[in-house]
Design an enzyme around this catalytic site. Structure first.
Site, PDB file in Angstrom:
ATOM      1  N   SER A   1      23.110  51.050 137.637  1.00  0.00           N
ATOM      2  CA  SER A   1      23.224  49.609 137.851  1.00  0.00           C
ATOM      3  C   SER A   1      24.124  49.323 139.037  1.00  0.00           C
ATOM      4  O   SER A   1      24.994  50.124 139.378  1.00  0.00           O
ATOM      5  CB  SER A   1      23.836  48.974 136.598  1.00  0.00           C
ATOM      6  OG  SER A   1      24.073  47.603 136.797  1.00  0.00           O
TER       7      SER A   1
ATOM      8  N   ASN B   1      25.754  46.430 138.870  1.00  0.00           N
ATOM      9  CA  ASN B   1      26.561  45.354 138.272  1.00  0.00           C
ATOM     10  C   ASN B   1      27.719  45.948 137.454  1.00  0.00           C
ATOM     11  O   ASN B   1      27.525  46.425 136.336  1.00  0.00           O
ATOM     12  CB  ASN B   1      25.630  44.505 137.396  1.00  0.00           C
ATOM     13  CG  ASN B   1      26.313  43.278 136.847  1.00  0.00           C
ATOM     14  OD1 ASN B   1      27.533  43.263 136.667  1.00  0.00           O
ATOM     15  ND2 ASN B   1      25.533  42.256 136.573  1.00  0.00           N
TER      16      ASN B   1
ATOM     17  N   LYS C   1      28.380  44.694 133.803  1.00  0.00           N
ATOM     18  CA  LYS C   1      27.576  45.324 132.735  1.00  0.00           C
ATOM     19  C   LYS C   1      28.233  46.645 132.307  1.00  0.00           C
ATOM     20  O   LYS C   1      28.330  46.947 131.123  1.00  0.00           O
ATOM     21  CB  LYS C   1      26.177  45.654 133.241  1.00  0.00           C
ATOM     22  CG  LYS C   1      25.221  44.507 133.420  1.00  0.00           C
ATOM     23  CD  LYS C   1      23.901  45.125 133.934  1.00  0.00           C
ATOM     24  CE  LYS C   1      22.771  44.175 134.046  1.00  0.00           C
ATOM     25  NZ  LYS C   1      21.539  44.842 134.547  1.00  0.00           N
TER      26      LYS C   1
ATOM     27  N   ASP D   1      17.896  46.148 131.934  1.00  0.00           N
ATOM     28  CA  ASP D   1      17.440  44.915 132.560  1.00  0.00           C
ATOM     29  C   ASP D   1      17.693  43.800 131.569  1.00  0.00           C
ATOM     30  O   ASP D   1      17.411  43.934 130.374  1.00  0.00           O
ATOM     31  CB  ASP D   1      15.960  44.977 132.952  1.00  0.00           C
ATOM     32  CG  ASP D   1      15.659  43.957 134.036  1.00  0.00           C
ATOM     33  OD1 ASP D   1      16.309  44.021 135.107  1.00  0.00           O
ATOM     34  OD2 ASP D   1      14.802  43.073 133.821  1.00  0.00           O
TER      35      ASP D   1
ATOM     36  N   PHE E   1      30.889  36.991 132.814  1.00  0.00           N
ATOM     37  CA  PHE E   1      30.268  36.936 134.145  1.00  0.00           C
ATOM     38  C   PHE E   1      28.959  36.155 134.035  1.00  0.00           C
ATOM     39  O   PHE E   1      28.584  35.710 132.947  1.00  0.00           O
ATOM     40  CB  PHE E   1      30.029  38.355 134.689  1.00  0.00           C
ATOM     41  CG  PHE E   1      28.985  39.146 133.936  1.00  0.00           C
ATOM     42  CD1 PHE E   1      29.305  39.806 132.759  1.00  0.00           C
ATOM     43  CD2 PHE E   1      27.673  39.230 134.395  1.00  0.00           C
ATOM     44  CE1 PHE E   1      28.346  40.535 132.053  1.00  0.00           C
ATOM     45  CE2 PHE E   1      26.703  39.958 133.704  1.00  0.00           C
ATOM     46  CZ  PHE E   1      27.045  40.600 132.536  1.00  0.00           C
ATOM     47  N   GLY E   2      28.288  36.014 135.156  1.00  0.00           N
ATOM     48  CA  GLY E   2      26.950  35.408 135.170  1.00  0.00           C
ATOM     49  C   GLY E   2      26.909  34.042 134.489  1.00  0.00           C
ATOM     50  O   GLY E   2      27.669  33.130 134.828  1.00  0.00           O
TER      51      GLY E   2
ATOM     52  N   ASP F   1      27.748  33.268 131.455  1.00  0.00           N
ATOM     53  CA  ASP F   1      28.633  33.137 130.291  1.00  0.00           C
ATOM     54  C   ASP F   1      29.331  31.768 130.166  1.00  0.00           C
ATOM     55  O   ASP F   1      29.455  31.260 129.053  1.00  0.00           O
ATOM     56  CB  ASP F   1      29.669  34.270 130.264  1.00  0.00           C
ATOM     57  CG  ASP F   1      29.056  35.593 129.826  1.00  0.00           C
ATOM     58  OD1 ASP F   1      27.922  35.580 129.308  1.00  0.00           O
ATOM     59  OD2 ASP F   1      29.704  36.639 129.999  1.00  0.00           O
TER      60      ASP F   1
ATOM     61  N   HIS G   1      23.865  40.466 123.024  1.00  0.00           N
ATOM     62  CA  HIS G   1      22.585  41.167 123.196  1.00  0.00           C
ATOM     63  C   HIS G   1      22.839  42.628 123.602  1.00  0.00           C
ATOM     64  O   HIS G   1      22.209  43.549 123.109  1.00  0.00           O
ATOM     65  CB  HIS G   1      21.745  40.451 124.260  1.00  0.00           C
ATOM     66  CG  HIS G   1      22.447  40.181 125.564  1.00  0.00           C
ATOM     67  ND1 HIS G   1      23.756  39.756 125.634  1.00  0.00           N
ATOM     68  CD2 HIS G   1      22.030  40.301 126.853  1.00  0.00           C
ATOM     69  CE1 HIS G   1      24.100  39.619 126.908  1.00  0.00           C
ATOM     70  NE2 HIS G   1      23.077  39.944 127.664  1.00  0.00           N
ATOM     71  N   ARG G   2      23.805  42.804 124.523  1.00  0.00           N
ATOM     72  CA  ARG G   2      24.123  44.153 125.039  1.00  0.00           C
ATOM     73  C   ARG G   2      24.658  45.035 123.916  1.00  0.00           C
ATOM     74  O   ARG G   2      24.279  46.201 123.780  1.00  0.00           O
ATOM     75  CB  ARG G   2      25.151  43.998 126.169  1.00  0.00           C
ATOM     76  CG  ARG G   2      25.459  45.247 126.956  1.00  0.00           C
ATOM     77  CD  ARG G   2      26.119  44.921 128.292  1.00  0.00           C
ATOM     78  NE  ARG G   2      25.223  44.224 129.186  1.00  0.00           N
ATOM     79  CZ  ARG G   2      25.305  42.906 129.466  1.00  0.00           C
ATOM     80  NH1 ARG G   2      26.270  42.169 128.979  1.00  0.00           N
ATOM     81  NH2 ARG G   2      24.411  42.341 130.246  1.00  0.00           N
TER      82      ARG G   2
HETATM   83  P1  ITT Z   1      21.312  45.807 138.106  1.00  0.00           P
HETATM   84  O1  ITT Z   1      19.848  45.422 138.201  1.00  0.00           O
HETATM   85  O2  ITT Z   1      21.771  46.557 139.317  1.00  0.00           O
HETATM   86  O3  ITT Z   1      21.660  46.468 136.824  1.00  0.00           O
HETATM   87  P2  ITT Z   1      21.686  42.951 137.954  1.00  0.00           P
HETATM   88  O4  ITT Z   1      22.856  42.074 137.667  1.00  0.00           O
HETATM   89  O5  ITT Z   1      20.786  42.543 139.107  1.00  0.00           O
HETATM   90  O6  ITT Z   1      22.202  44.448 138.140  1.00  0.00           O
HETATM   91  P3  ITT Z   1      19.518  42.410 136.130  1.00  0.00           P
HETATM   92  O7  ITT Z   1      18.436  42.459 137.153  1.00  0.00           O
HETATM   93  O8  ITT Z   1      19.276  43.031 134.790  1.00  0.00           O
HETATM   94  O9  ITT Z   1      20.856  43.096 136.643  1.00  0.00           O
HETATM   95  O10 ITT Z   1      19.928  40.892 135.929  1.00  0.00           O
HETATM   96  C1  ITT Z   1      20.797  40.546 134.884  1.00  0.00           C
HETATM   97  C2  ITT Z   1      21.312  39.126 135.101  1.00  0.00           C
HETATM   98  O11 ITT Z   1      21.198  38.380 133.880  1.00  0.00           O
HETATM   99  C3  ITT Z   1      22.806  39.157 135.408  1.00  0.00           C
HETATM  100  O12 ITT Z   1      23.043  39.326 136.800  1.00  0.00           O
HETATM  101  C4  ITT Z   1      23.239  37.800 134.876  1.00  0.00           C
HETATM  102  O13 ITT Z   1      22.897  36.785 135.794  1.00  0.00           O
HETATM  103  C5  ITT Z   1      22.365  37.645 133.633  1.00  0.00           C
HETATM  104  N1  ITT Z   1      23.032  38.216 132.444  1.00  0.00           N
HETATM  105  C6  ITT Z   1      22.600  39.262 131.680  1.00  0.00           C
HETATM  106  N2  ITT Z   1      23.485  39.551 130.706  1.00  0.00           N
HETATM  107  C7  ITT Z   1      24.498  38.688 130.868  1.00  0.00           C
HETATM  108  C8  ITT Z   1      25.725  38.509 130.198  1.00  0.00           C
HETATM  109  O14 ITT Z   1      26.120  39.294 129.182  1.00  0.00           O
HETATM  110  N3  ITT Z   1      26.540  37.539 130.617  1.00  0.00           N
HETATM  111  C9  ITT Z   1      26.185  36.752 131.654  1.00  0.00           C
HETATM  112  N4  ITT Z   1      25.061  36.854 132.362  1.00  0.00           N
HETATM  113  C10 ITT Z   1      24.210  37.833 131.974  1.00  0.00           C
END
Ligand code: ITT
Length: 197
Positions: A8, A10, A13, A68, A150-151, A153, A178-179
């Site tokens: 990843s 990110n 994560k 993902d 993050f994201g 949240d 979910h994770r």
């Molecule tokens: P990788 O593909 O490199 O793993 P990414 O962040 O692009 O990194 P994804 O394509 O799986 O990963 O997109 C996941 C997105 O969904 C993440 O960037 C957040 O915007 C959102 N997301 C998923 N789980 C989350 C969480 O626990 N809290 C907040 N946002 C989340």
């Protein structure tokens, strides 16, 4: 000690994952943008997780776990979904949240869920991938609440507690998300394998 790559770009994560999953005699290493990320051309969470797993296991020649994930909003036909990380056209969380709040301005139904799929591969052409999925139900707040996480949240409200995912501690998030649910299923499956075989 066995090594598994968390495939990843990110780090948020990864920070959650390493606190959740406990694998026997195994160290989990962040792939850390060492290679350019692959294009996520799938139409499902599962396809994209598999694309990432195959790509990074080939690059590192090591077993990998990939994820993902995304936020699925009912009133928006479950978007942003697999496009969550770049919903606003950038991967800036503030911009993504602003766009989503704007899209929901006139909607009564604000229900949503986070979804994630994890894939584990022993090697890039492993014919027996392991996978797991889970979701976390909630609804979208009217404005950002909290500074953790993050994201999405700050605008994701857990349906059980009524608290935003950014207003709870990382420890709490890692016990209900979910994770957490998906990784605990994967942990059980990986711990049944002999990684040295
Ligand atoms: P990788 O593909 O490199 O793993 P990414 O962040 O692009 O990194 P994804 O394509 O799986 O990963 O997109 C996941 C997105 O969904 C993440 O960037 C957040 O915007 C959102 N997301 C998923 N789980 C989350 C969480 O626990 N809290 C907040 N946002 C989340």
């Amino acid at each position: 000690m066995n090594k598994i790559i968390f495939a990843s770009s990110n780090y948020n994560k990864f920070e959650e994952l390493v606190r959740i999953i406990k694998l026997k005699n195994t160290e989990i290493i962040f792939s850390d943008n060492k290679f350019e990320a692959p294009e996520e051309t799938g139409t499902t969470f599962f396809e994209n997780a598999l694309i990432k797993a195959k790509y990074y296991s080939k690059k590192f020649s090591l077993p990998v776990i990939s994820e993902d994930s995304g936020l699925c909003v009912k009133a928006l036909e479950y978007q942003p979904g697999i496009f969550s990380s770049t919903y606003s056209g950038t991967n800036n969380a503030l911009e993504n949240n602003r766009k989503l709040l704007n899209k929901l301005k006139d909607k009564k139904d604000r229900s949503c869920f986070y979804f994630c799929t994890h894939v584990f591969l022993r090697k890039f052409d492993d014919p027996f991938p392991l996978f797991s999925s889970s979701q976390w139900n909630g609804y979208i707040a009217k404005e950002s609440i909290g500074k953790n996480g993050f994201g999405y949240d700050p605008i994701f409200i857990d349906s059980k507690s009524g608290l935003s995912a950014a207003a709870i501690s990382l420890k709490k998030k890692n016990s209900i998300s979910h994770r957490f649910r998906s990784l605990k299923k994967l942990e059980k499956k990986i711990n049944k394998l002999n990684l040295n075989e």
